[in-house]
Write a protein that holds these residues in place. Structure first.
Motif, PDB file in Angstrom:
ATOM      1  N   THR A   1      -5.573   6.837  -8.094  1.00  0.00           N
ATOM      2  CA  THR A   1      -4.530   6.531  -7.110  1.00  0.00           C
ATOM      3  C   THR A   1      -5.066   5.702  -5.945  1.00  0.00           C
ATOM      4  O   THR A   1      -4.339   4.895  -5.372  1.00  0.00           O
ATOM      5  N   TYR A   2      -6.332   5.936  -5.553  1.00  0.00           N
ATOM      6  CA  TYR A   2      -6.982   5.223  -4.441  1.00  0.00           C
ATOM      7  C   TYR A   2      -6.174   5.336  -3.145  1.00  0.00           C
ATOM      8  O   TYR A   2      -6.126   4.403  -2.343  1.00  0.00           O
ATOM      9  N   ARG A   3      -5.579   6.510  -2.915  1.00  0.00           N
ATOM     10  CA  ARG A   3      -4.773   6.676  -1.695  1.00  0.00           C
ATOM     11  C   ARG A   3      -5.621   6.572  -0.434  1.00  0.00           C
ATOM     12  O   ARG A   3      -5.190   5.982   0.566  1.00  0.00           O
ATOM     13  N   ASN A   4      -6.818   7.161  -0.463  1.00  0.00           N
ATOM     14  CA  ASN A   4      -7.688   7.080   0.713  1.00  0.00           C
ATOM     15  C   ASN A   4      -8.062   5.629   1.018  1.00  0.00           C
ATOM     16  O   ASN A   4      -8.090   5.212   2.176  1.00  0.00           O
TER      17      ASN A   4
ATOM     18  N   MET B   1       0.800   4.114  -2.837  1.00  0.00           N
ATOM     19  CA  MET B   1       0.402   5.474  -2.462  1.00  0.00           C
ATOM     20  C   MET B   1       1.464   6.507  -2.821  1.00  0.00           C
ATOM     21  O   MET B   1       1.143   7.669  -3.087  1.00  0.00           O
ATOM     22  N   SER B   2       2.716   6.063  -2.837  1.00  0.00           N
ATOM     23  CA  SER B   2       3.812   7.020  -3.001  1.00  0.00           C
ATOM     24  C   SER B   2       4.356   7.102  -4.420  1.00  0.00           C
ATOM     25  O   SER B   2       5.176   7.981  -4.717  1.00  0.00           O
TER      26      SER B   2
ATOM     27  N   TYR C   1       0.823  -1.204   0.000  1.00  0.00           N
ATOM     28  CA  TYR C   1       0.000   0.000   0.000  1.00  0.00           C
ATOM     29  C   TYR C   1       0.862   1.261   0.000  1.00  0.00           C
ATOM     30  O   TYR C   1       0.559   2.233  -0.704  1.00  0.00           O
TER      31      TYR C   1
ATOM     32  N   TRP D   1     -12.064   8.126  -5.726  1.00  0.00           N
ATOM     33  CA  TRP D   1     -10.710   8.166  -5.159  1.00  0.00           C
ATOM     34  C   TRP D   1      -9.667   7.629  -6.133  1.00  0.00           C
ATOM     35  O   TRP D   1      -8.487   7.592  -5.813  1.00  0.00           O
TER      36      TRP D   1
ATOM     37  N   MET E   1      -6.357   2.969   0.294  1.00  0.00           N
ATOM     38  CA  MET E   1      -5.179   2.265   0.791  1.00  0.00           C
ATOM     39  C   MET E   1      -4.854   2.651   2.231  1.00  0.00           C
ATOM     40  O   MET E   1      -4.414   1.810   3.025  1.00  0.00           O
ATOM     41  N   ALA E   2      -5.109   3.904   2.595  1.00  0.00           N
ATOM     42  CA  ALA E   2      -4.899   4.326   3.973  1.00  0.00           C
ATOM     43  C   ALA E   2      -5.841   3.577   4.912  1.00  0.00           C
ATOM     44  O   ALA E   2      -5.449   3.160   6.016  1.00  0.00           O
TER      45      ALA E   2
ATOM     46  N   GLN F   1       3.433   6.582  -8.819  1.00  0.00           N
ATOM     47  CA  GLN F   1       2.538   6.297  -9.936  1.00  0.00           C
ATOM     48  C   GLN F   1       3.266   5.581 -11.072  1.00  0.00           C
ATOM     49  O   GLN F   1       2.690   5.348 -12.136  1.00  0.00           O
TER      50      GLN F   1
ATOM     51  N   ARG G   1       3.815   0.238  -9.114  1.00  0.00           N
ATOM     52  CA  ARG G   1       2.426  -0.118  -8.811  1.00  0.00           C
ATOM     53  C   ARG G   1       2.166  -1.601  -9.091  1.00  0.00           C
ATOM     54  O   ARG G   1       1.376  -2.244  -8.391  1.00  0.00           O
TER      55      ARG G   1
END
Length: 455
Positions: free
Chosen positions: A375-378, A306-307, A302, A372, A380-381, A309, A314
């Protein structure tokens, strides 16, 4: 086929399911999640019923035929309400499979053998994510417009038909329990029962007072079961990416067919790790660290996604995310060795832990919101938070089991042997074990005192 039929909606989405059924984003997410409404509710009663079914092969085979039929019917839907009803319906027979299969394995194999056998079972589910994607790629690429039918509809028809055929085969090929396996001789049945009696210090049967309701009560009032339930919820919330794996892979920027093909290698890798991890877990007779190192891999996956692209980074993260299921494969095994007797309590515990865990998948259906993306960062968080909760609870469970083992060590050294038999049900199972093993009750009690939990 259990996983393929449950998750083929994700693949169908890539070939126009949303557009043809006029689904909004929320309706698509509901289509994914609504399956868990019935899937979660039915797991515990199904497992408890399975404990009393004398021919589990027939029971499981019928469940397979039922969900294969419903999967095929999903291809004939034309709006949200029709596909929603199919998804609710398919959750009922599918609920019987995984917790039921683990329970059946626990009726045959000792705690030194169970992790590897359960891993082989679970590899079938992991491989389904790999070859299910390959199968979906072939069907969606080649069947578009055949006989005037969209390719995503063919996906449900073909995969449903395969499942139905497997269900009928299972009815005649799956073994029953050690005491009534149809192709075992009487001597072989006795040996199979003796192995489990020696492993647990008691016969692997229910006592006269071990009713279904009592089994449920024993499971739901056991602190260990409650902790395992919550741990599994956090774990499966973090692993809910499985329902959106083709969508996550699509963020790499390739065509639909290439996207589905790229879904396969991470799951093949996870299958290999799953088997090796389970073999080592059986060899070391340890569970927590063999589960939790896979959680660290998910967290790292994750963080990478997140960090960065970059396509390479990925795609590597997808391997680490898929690998999380190598740990999940040992969760039900840990439940089985922790809640080992009576069998009705074990059946209820396995069903309960898997059911509550799948609430994580239910919540996760809404975590991977298209708003989201890409990237779907939220999302993954939230996954990192879920796996962190699982990590803490898993450590607490291991600490509790270690404390119980030290208590058993002390009792064996200082207390009379008779204290090992806590109640009438335990006494009955110990006496049955003595008969099976051809030893005195005193010797059977002495063997029971050697039982220790697997940490």
């Amino acid at each position: 086929m259990n996983y393929i039929d449950r998750n083929n909606v994700s693949a169908a989405r890539l070939r126009g399911l949303e557009e043809d059924l006029s689904l909004t984003t929320v309706q698509y997410e509901s289509t994914i999640s609504i399956l868990y409404a019935s899937y979660i509710v039915c797991q515990v009663p199904s497992n408890v019923i399975l404990n009393y079914v004398s021919r589990p092969g027939i029971y499981m085979g019928c469940a397979i035929v039922c969900w294969g039929t419903i999967s095929a019917l999903t291809g004939a839907t034309h709006n949200f309400w029709q596909i929603a009803l199919c998804r609710i319906a398919i959750g009922i027979p599918e609920a019987a499979f995984y917790p039921g299969a683990v329970y059946i394995l626990s009726r045959w194999y000792t705690k030194k053998e169970l992790a590897f056998r359960s891993a082989l079972l679970y590899v079938g589910l992991l491989i389904s994510n790999a070859f299910g994607s390959l199968m979906a790629a072939g069907i969606l690429d080649q069947m578009e417009g055949k006989l005037g039918v969209r390719a995503w509809r063919w996906l449900f028809y073909i995969e449903g038909a395969i499942t139905i055929a497997i269900g009928f085969i299972a009815m005649y090929t799956m073994p029953d329990y050690p005491h009534n396996c149809r192709w075992f001789t009487l001597e072989e049945r006795l040996v199979a029962q003796q192995r489990l009696a020696e492993d647990g210090g008691e016969a692997d049967v229910d006592g006269a007072t071990d009713t279904a309701l009592r089994g449920l009560k024993m499971a739901w009032t056991d602190r260990k079961v409650l902790l395992l339930m919550t741990m599994n919820f956090g774990q499966l919330l973090a692993l809910s990416h499985v329902n959106f794996f083709p969508t996550l892979t699509q963020t790499l920027g390739y065509s639909r067919t290439v996207t589905l093909l790229l879904c396969a290698p991470p799951w093949i890798f996870a299958s290999l790790v799953c088997v090796l991890n389970a073999l080592h877990s059986d060899f070391k007779q340890e569970r927590f660290f063999h589960i939790s190192w896979n959680w660290w891999a998910v967290m790292i996956g994750y963080v990478i996604a997140m960090s960065s692209q970059a396509i390479g980074a990925r795609y590597v993260s997808l391997f680490l995310l898929a690998n999380g299921y190598s740990g999940f494969a040992l969760t039900a095994v840990w439940v089985s060795s922790t809640i080992h007797r009576p069998t009705v309590k074990r059946a209820a515990a396995i069903g309960s832990v898997n059911a509550i865990g799948n609430l994580g998948n239910l919540v996760g259906s809404y975590v991977w919101n298209v708003r989201w993306g890409p990237t779907y960062r939220n999302s993954m968080a939230i996954g990192i938070a879920g796996i962190s909760v699982a990590m803490v609870l898993g450590f607490i469970i291991r600490r509790d089991l270690d404390r119980l083992n030290r208590k058993l060590d002390g009792a064996e050294a200082t207390e009379p042997a008779e204290n090992a038999v806590a109640n009438a049900g335990t006494q009955e199972r110990v006496e049955t074990a003595a008969k099976l093993e051809g030893v005195s009750v005193e010797e059977a009690i002495a063997r029971k005192r050697g039982f220790r939990y697997v940490l």
